[in-house]
Design a protein around this motif. Structure first.
Motif, PDB file in Angstrom:
ATOM      1  N   LEU A  59       0.599 -10.737  -6.260  1.00 22.84           N
ATOM      2  CA  LEU A  59      -0.669 -11.359  -5.871  1.00 22.84           C
ATOM      3  C   LEU A  59      -1.462 -11.795  -7.101  1.00 22.84           C
ATOM      4  CD1 LEU A  59      -1.912  -8.867  -3.118  1.00 22.84           C
ATOM      5  CD2 LEU A  59      -0.657 -10.994  -2.806  1.00 22.84           C
ATOM      6  N   SER A  60      -2.301 -12.812  -6.912  1.00 19.74           N
ATOM      7  CA  SER A  60      -3.293 -13.151  -7.922  1.00 19.74           C
ATOM      8  C   SER A  60      -4.409 -12.103  -7.866  1.00 19.74           C
ATOM      9  CB  SER A  60      -3.875 -14.537  -7.644  1.00 19.74           C
ATOM     10  OG  SER A  60      -4.652 -14.496  -6.459  1.00 19.74           O
ATOM     11  N   VAL A  61      -5.271 -12.089  -8.885  1.00 24.02           N
ATOM     12  CA  VAL A  61      -6.396 -11.146  -8.889  1.00 24.02           C
ATOM     13  C   VAL A  61      -7.283 -11.398  -7.664  1.00 24.02           C
ATOM     14  CG1 VAL A  61      -8.518 -10.507 -10.111  1.00 24.02           C
ATOM     15  CG2 VAL A  61      -6.365 -10.702 -11.369  1.00 24.02           C
ATOM     16  N   GLN A  62      -7.490 -12.663  -7.319  1.00 24.74           N
ATOM     17  CA  GLN A  62      -8.323 -12.970  -6.147  1.00 24.74           C
ATOM     18  C   GLN A  62      -7.674 -12.445  -4.853  1.00 24.74           C
ATOM     19  OE1 GLN A  62     -11.339 -13.637  -5.436  1.00 24.74           O
ATOM     20  NE2 GLN A  62     -11.689 -13.743  -7.627  1.00 24.74           N
ATOM     21  N   GLN A  63      -6.367 -12.624  -4.720  1.00 27.86           N
ATOM     22  CA  GLN A  63      -5.669 -12.130  -3.526  1.00 27.86           C
ATOM     23  C   GLN A  63      -5.704 -10.603  -3.487  1.00 27.86           C
ATOM     24  OE1 GLN A  63      -1.995 -14.176  -4.474  1.00 27.86           O
ATOM     25  NE2 GLN A  63      -2.278 -15.655  -2.809  1.00 27.86           N
ATOM     26  N   ALA A  64      -5.554  -9.970  -4.651  1.00 25.45           N
ATOM     27  CA  ALA A  64      -5.618  -8.504  -4.709  1.00 25.45           C
ATOM     28  C   ALA A  64      -7.002  -8.018  -4.272  1.00 25.45           C
ATOM     29  CB  ALA A  64      -5.301  -8.014  -6.122  1.00 25.45           C
ATOM     30  N   ARG A  65      -8.026  -8.777  -4.629  1.00 23.23           N
ATOM     31  CA  ARG A  65      -9.389  -8.387  -4.271  1.00 23.23           C
ATOM     32  C   ARG A  65      -9.545  -8.287  -2.744  1.00 23.23           C
ATOM     33  NH1 ARG A  65     -14.125  -8.919  -7.156  1.00 23.23           N
ATOM     34  NH2 ARG A  65     -13.250 -10.450  -8.573  1.00 23.23           N
ATOM     35  N   THR A  66      -8.941  -9.235  -2.011  1.00 22.14           N
ATOM     36  CA  THR A  66      -9.005  -9.197  -0.545  1.00 22.14           C
ATOM     37  C   THR A  66      -8.499  -7.849  -0.028  1.00 22.14           C
ATOM     38  OG1 THR A  66      -8.562 -11.573  -0.476  1.00 22.14           O
ATOM     39  CG2 THR A  66      -8.160 -10.330   1.562  1.00 22.14           C
ATOM     40  N   ILE A  67      -7.386  -7.399  -0.599  1.00 22.20           N
ATOM     41  CA  ILE A  67      -6.810  -6.129  -0.156  1.00 22.20           C
ATOM     42  C   ILE A  67      -7.651  -4.948  -0.627  1.00 22.20           C
ATOM     43  CG2 ILE A  67      -4.832  -4.605  -0.550  1.00 22.20           C
ATOM     44  CD1 ILE A  67      -3.070  -7.105  -0.157  1.00 22.20           C
TER      45      ILE A  67
END
Lengths: 204, 204
Positions: A59-67
């Motif tokens: 994941l990108s950092v932004q995608q990781a943030r969602t999780i």
């Protein structure tokens, strides 16, 4: 521990840990002076999670943030939260057009044959549609018999996974995300090695 | 059929079919004049295989050629040929250094626990090592109990796959390659949907 010890324990550069602190992905340490703070096992565990999401999970950092946001605030409907967390994992699938009358015909038929709920909003439905269509397109469609055989084994495997879901909601989200994404390559490798084992007994 | 009809049936541009002919990936048609040839279902089937390998399976034309060569000349040791064909599929893993005393400790221990052959030359062993190490690294190691549970289900699934292996060697290589690569995304999607099904029954 100091930030340098934390970074070393997590196998990350200090600059990366500071970046996660600034971005709010990692919670602040306890201040011990105007310029220093101390960190504990909760920070180390969080860094391991971030490292897994942005490393092997891809994941990108932004995608990781969602999780990470879902881990931090699982809310009252844990079932819905787990579904949202898994939907945020790769492979990313485009949502079906809202006016499509039957956007996932292969997946719908497969889930009906398995006696499972068909909900087109769930990301894995689009994923199943793509996979079934690719197999058919190559002249190797999944027969109903194979579907039932696979479905039975994977349902047992999924029951094992859910049987080990932690009670605590934040831990449950972490377990679901990492157990989905990180155990998938284990499952595929074990299948290939089981092929080898069965073939060795039958053929050699 | 003419080349235009063949290309249309395979869903490929005529230029792509001509490229595969020039490269020797597709066998020549039967000449009907100095400039024309006719093609049959063997050509269409071959194009479907090439399209699957270079499309959803994700191989380059050179990598696909390795597999097509094994389809064309399976040789006398079909077990070894099937192993080579599967090893040519993604994910590509770097071979262990020849002098490493124990290059895949996690995979070796796992296969011993499962009572399966451990052969470090097989590509899926390196793949299993990477997957098990990534899970451990994230603080989610695969327990022995989980390994045995997964191993049992996947062995049953693999026995189904091998039980449907075609007798004819060329067809057996095709089935093994496509059944490995194209059914993997089906398996992962079915696991996620089985999670949802089990969770829906338990939690909602």
């Amino acid at each position: 521990m100091r930030i340098s010890a934390l970074a070393a324990a997590a196998g990350l550069p200090v600059a990366t840990v500071k970046f996660y602190l600034r971005e709010g992905l990692l919670h602040a340490g306890a201040a011990t002076s105007a310029t220093q703070a101390t960190y504990d096992d909760t920070h180390l565990r969080r860094l391991r999670l971030i490292r897994a999401l942005t490393g092997p999970v891809g994941l990108s950092v932004q995608q990781a943030r969602t999780i990470l946001d879902l881990v931090d605030e699982p809310g009252d409907d844990l079932y819905a939260t787990l579904g949202r967390a898994v939907s945020a994992l790769p492979p990313q699938t485009a949502p079906a057009p809202a006016d499509a009358p039957d956007p996932y015909p292969h997946a719908r038929a497969a889930l009906e044959a398995l006696g499972q709920v068909y909900d087109p909003r769930f990301a894995a439905v689009a994923q199943l549609e793509t996979a079934l269509a690719a197999a058919e397109d190559a002249g190797m469609p999944i027969s109903r018999d194979r579907l039932i055989a696979y479905g039975r084994q994977l349902h047992a495997l999924a029951a094992y996974d859910l049987g080990h879901l932690p009670d605590e909601p934040r831990a449950a989200v972490e377990y679901t995300v990492l157990g989905t994404a990180l155990y998938e390559p284990v499952i595929l490798a074990l299948r290939r090695l089981a092929h080898q084992d069965v073939a060795a007994r039958r053929m050699s």
